[in-house]
Enzyme design. Structure first.
Site, PDB file in Angstrom:
ATOM      1  N   SER A 202     -11.096  -0.817  -0.543  1.00  0.00           N
ATOM      2  CA  SER A 202      -9.769  -0.815   0.073  1.00  0.00           C
ATOM      3  C   SER A 202      -9.835  -1.181   1.541  1.00  0.00           C
ATOM      4  O   SER A 202      -8.943  -1.852   2.072  1.00  0.00           O
ATOM      5  CB  SER A 202      -9.131   0.579  -0.043  1.00  0.00           C
TER       6      SER A 202
ATOM      7  N   ASP B 193       0.843  -1.192   0.000  1.00  0.00           N
ATOM      8  CA  ASP B 193       0.000   0.000   0.000  1.00  0.00           C
ATOM      9  C   ASP B 193       0.878   1.241   0.000  1.00  0.00           C
ATOM     10  O   ASP B 193       2.037   1.185  -0.410  1.00  0.00           O
ATOM     11  CB  ASP B 193      -0.927  -0.025   1.216  1.00  0.00           C
TER      12      ASP B 193
ATOM     13  N   HIS C 283      -3.977   6.482   3.096  1.00  0.00           N
ATOM     14  CA  HIS C 283      -4.472   5.178   2.642  1.00  0.00           C
ATOM     15  C   HIS C 283      -3.666   4.048   3.272  1.00  0.00           C
ATOM     16  O   HIS C 283      -4.216   3.090   3.828  1.00  0.00           O
ATOM     17  CB  HIS C 283      -4.383   5.118   1.118  1.00  0.00           C
TER      18      HIS C 283
END
Length: 824
Positions: A226, A28, A62
């Site tokens: 996600s 990620d 994120h």
């Protein structure tokens, strides 16, 4: 929503924290290791093409958020699903200059997957992907995913959030467990992707307003597939921990199959209707998955078995290709505030009955009786090490940013990406289930960042608690590389390119009947002109950025090791022959030969010495454009070296890692000469047995020989980093070492009882496996080349086993070649 809510129905939920014996990798964005939720977590950051620390950008948010859903410690601001598991943080999404969404090539994702496998990960979380018309990943990523399946590593990936009947790589790969998102009631989010491939390998998990960490010590509630993906990854890791607790070998793929087999899917007809396909394979049912694992079995649905790349155990399902000519919209996802709701898609009333804590789902079909897994001696249960709980802080709740929709681009991207600002649900009526957004044209090419996505994100660092993470970077010692490909060159910047253009001599175009001799400016992209310049000016060799290319795509930047000695090289000398029909005395001939020798020496001295590595590079770029039948033709180059922790940005904008190339083992590969060498071996045998072979018969063995090389380069092409890949490449690139066995294999009819000795065997398979016999402290791999009778497939095969030690930068052969009848 708390991510641990997926465990509410599991007995002993409070004690399900994982074990250090289970390793989970998160591919990620950068992770803020100083966030209080990671205090006491066992996390290791693997070196990748993204060396930057976490910042305040979208990719750091994120990555930090996803990691916290797995590794957040008990009693901290975020309690993750597997806080006691060992975590590998593998950054792949770098921050863009404007803080927006990052996109990377699938090649970079393939690198990260291989790193995670080599580090020993059992489960890999990929909260991202790239839209694909047929769901197929690109060659290098497809190979990396196949390696995961072969090694028993479970990959969990997001389905993407375009809200359409479309597929995304790697989630659509049959060996990958795909994940879509639901809201708190269990209804699939309207932004989910859905398609036939996900019906076989996909599940739904909570993905709206998932509470997690934000950089700087804050918290954020984010929405998208996600953030549903870590929920499934965490459950899979806990199932593997359950296997270990019961004294069994860890089997992550069995955990993935248990999740698929236990998924709760309410009846929905017709099955191919959009509202039914949105359900994927059903809702995550962790309690039932634990029951299946505790029963000691490996769930495989009915169907054809034996496909190693299919998570479900059967043949890969048919993918749904989008209509030809239709523009494909790339992934665009949503981040929602607590006060906002998505505006598109199914309402709770229109959705099929979901699986929720308050509404009992329809009971799933009972799986068949499960065969017991191989048993091992029960491991001694150990209490998890006590982790000091951090002093409770009052983390600042970070309001999610408001985003503008970005123009999509090609490349792998996070599966939760900004879209238009959310609108209150009461203000917008629900769209019909079948409605899909208009397709958005896809920009060609891959760029490292997207256009301005608007807004900022991240946590407020003021008042945050810093925590020591221990070692968050790991060099993993020296990572050897033995790769094959072609040599390319790059100038990286316009200034560097123009400096070569000004330094290189002008070229002369020979006179023709139409025009006299002409003088022209040098072409810095002409390999011959660059070669001639570097031959006279070898000190400029390191000013060119040399690359190793695969299918014209650079995979490494190459730099030469510091040379101990220099190579004076052989001068480019034209033939010097005595004038014809001249009679010279012996003395005249001696003088002439001495003069030729002196001229040769003087011409050689006019070419200054150079590093052997750089000489090979400059010769290879010319050899690669020679005629294929020429002795100087170069089809491939083997590159041994050490992977550094540095990267370079090429002129195209692509970022590639730097390899320090070693001179030992740096070889050019001439396919034509190799074929001729093997054919010479065959001709000797034909002559000995007085077998007459015509031109048509000679073509068949030549095709077999080239098939061997093509298998190594095309079917098994790889990055040359893993032990198996280095052994494979060494066997292929140094094919002269196996030429005798290639010839003997094709002549196997002389050795296999009952075979017709007048025809030749053909190449069947090439396999690589870890050798059970090896020297202490070494890494040995067995390469097996198998030949078969094309006229009778019931005839016994003939196999050759080569053992290579790849523990040094240059692989070496061990022991004699072993030959045996049959497969391996």
């Amino acid at each position: 929503m708390d991510v641990r809510s997926v465990l509410r129905a599991v007995p002993g939920e409070a004690g399900l924290l994982g074990t250090p014996a289970v390793r989970v990798a998160v591919l990620d964005g950068p992770v803020d290791f100083a966030h209080p939720c990671f205090a006491g977590a066992d996390l290791t950051r693997l070196p990748t093409l993204v060396p930057d620390a976490a910042g305040a950008g979208l990719m750091s948010l994120h990555g930090t958020h996803v990691a916290s859903l797995l590794f957040g410690q008990p009693g901290s601001p975020v309690a993750g699903l597997v806080p006691r598991c060992r975590g590998f943080v593998v950054p792949v999404f770098r921050e863009s200059p404007d803080g927006g969404v990052s996109r990377v090539p699938q090649l970079d994702l393939a690198r990260a997957v291989e790193q995670a496998v080599e580090a020993g990960a059992h489960v890999i979380n990929i909260s991202g992907g790239e839209r694909s018309a047929d769901g197929r990943a690109e060659a290098m990523l497809e190979r990396a995913l196949r390696r995961c399946a072969e090694k028993g590593v479970l990959v969990v990936a997001a389905v993407g959030n375009d809200g359409c009947d479309c597929l995304q790589a790697p989630a659509a790969t049959p060996s990958v467990l795909a994940v879509g998102a639901t809201d708190a009631t269990g209804a699939p989010l309207d932004i989910n992707n859905w398609g036939p491939a996900y019906r076989s390998n996909g599940v739904l998990a909570p993905g709206r307003d998932i509470e997690g960490a934000a950089p700087g010590g804050g918290l954020a509630s984010l929405t998208g597939s996600s953030f549903a993906t870590p929920a499934v990854t965490g459950v899979a890791a806990l199932l593997v921990a359950q296997q270990i607790a019961e004294g069994r070998e860890p089997d992550p793929l069995a955990a993935g199959r248990a999740i698929l087999a236990s998924a709760s899917r309410a009846p929905c007809a017709p099955d191919d209707a959009p509202r039914c396909r949105r359900l994927l394979g059903g809702h995550l049912a962790a309690a039932r998955a634990f029951d299946l694992i505790r029963e000691g079995g490996s769930v495989v649905p009915d169907g054809v078995r034996g496909e190693p790349v299919s998570l479900i155990g059967g043949p890969p399902p048919t993918t749904h290709a989008e209509p030809k000519g239709r523009a494909i919209a790339m992934d665009t996802n949503a981040v929602h505030a607590h006060t906002g709701e998505a505006t598109e898609g199914l309402s709770a009333a229109a959705a099929p009955p979901p699986a929720t804590p308050d509404t009992a789902p329809a009971p799933p079909p009972q799986p068949p009786a499960l065969p017991p897994l191989p048993q091992t001696a029960p491991a001694t249960a150990q209490a998890p090490a006590a982790v000091p709980e951090p002093v409770p802080q009052a983390p600042q709740q970070v309001a999610p940013p408001v985003f503008q929709q970005a123009a999509p681009q090609a490349g792998v991207q996070p599966a939760a990406q900004p879209t238009a600002p959310p609108v209150p649900q009461a203000d917008v009526p629900h769209a019909p289930p079948a409605a899909q957004p208009a397709p958005v044209p896809v920009e060609q090419g891959v760029r490292p960042s997207c256009p301005d996505c608007g807004g900022t994100c991240g946590g407020n660092a003021s008042g945050g608690t810093s925590a020591s993470m221990g070692a968050v970077a790991n060099s993993n010692g020296r990572q050897f590389v033995f790769a094959i490909g072609t040599i390319g060159f790059d100038y990286r910047t316009e200034a560097r390119r123009d400096s070569f253009r000004q330094q290189m001599p002008e070229v002369f175009i020979p006179a023709t009947a139409e025009h006299p001799e002409q003088e022209a400016a040098p072409n810095v992209y002409d390999p011959r002109q660059l070669h001639d310049y570097l031959a006279k000016n070898p000190w400029a060799c390191d000013k060119v950025t040399w690359t190793l290319n695969m299918d014209s795509t650079p995979i490494y930047a190459l730099e030469a090791e510091t040379p101990v000695g220099m190579d004076w090289t052989q001068a480019i000398i034209t033939d010097r022959k005595a004038p014809p029909d001249t009679v010279r005395s012996a003395a005249d001939k001696a003088v002439s030969e001495q003069g030729d020798r002196l001229a040769s020496i003087l011409e050689t001295l006019s070419y200054p010495p150079v590093s052997t590595v750089y000489r090979t590079f400059r010769d290879a770029i010319v050899g690669q454009i020679e005629d294929r039948q020429s002795p100087g033709y170069v089809s491939r180059v083997s590159v041994p070296g050490v992977l550094t922790d540095r990267t370079v940005r090429l002129f195209s904008g692509q970022v590639v890692p730097v390899v320090e190339v070693k001179s030992r083992g740096l070889y050019t590969w001439n396919e034509h000469i190799f074929v001729e060498a093997v054919m010479a071996q065959l001709k000797k045998d034909f002559d000995r047995r007085k077998v007459s072979v015509d031109g048509a018969q000679q073509a068949d063995p030549a095709k077999t020989i080239r098939a061997f090389l093509d298998k190594v380069y095309w079917q098994f092409r790889n990055l040359g980093q893993t032990s198996a890949d280095r052994a494979m490449n060494y066997a292929g690139t140094n094919a002269f070492d196996v030429s005798r066995e290639m010839a003997e294999g094709m002549l196997a009819a002389n050795q296999v009882p009952g075979a017709n000795a007048e025809h030749l065997y053909s190449l069947d398979t090439i396999t690589v496996s870890k050798s059970p016999f090896c020297r202490p402290g070494s890494d040995c791999q067995d390469v097996v080349i198998t030949f078969f009778d094309p006229e009778n497939d019931r005839r016994a095969n003939l196999s050759f086993l080569f053992t290579y030690d790849v523990s040094d930068e240059l692989p070496v052969s061990l022991a004699p070649v072993h030959k045996f009848i049959g497969g391996f």
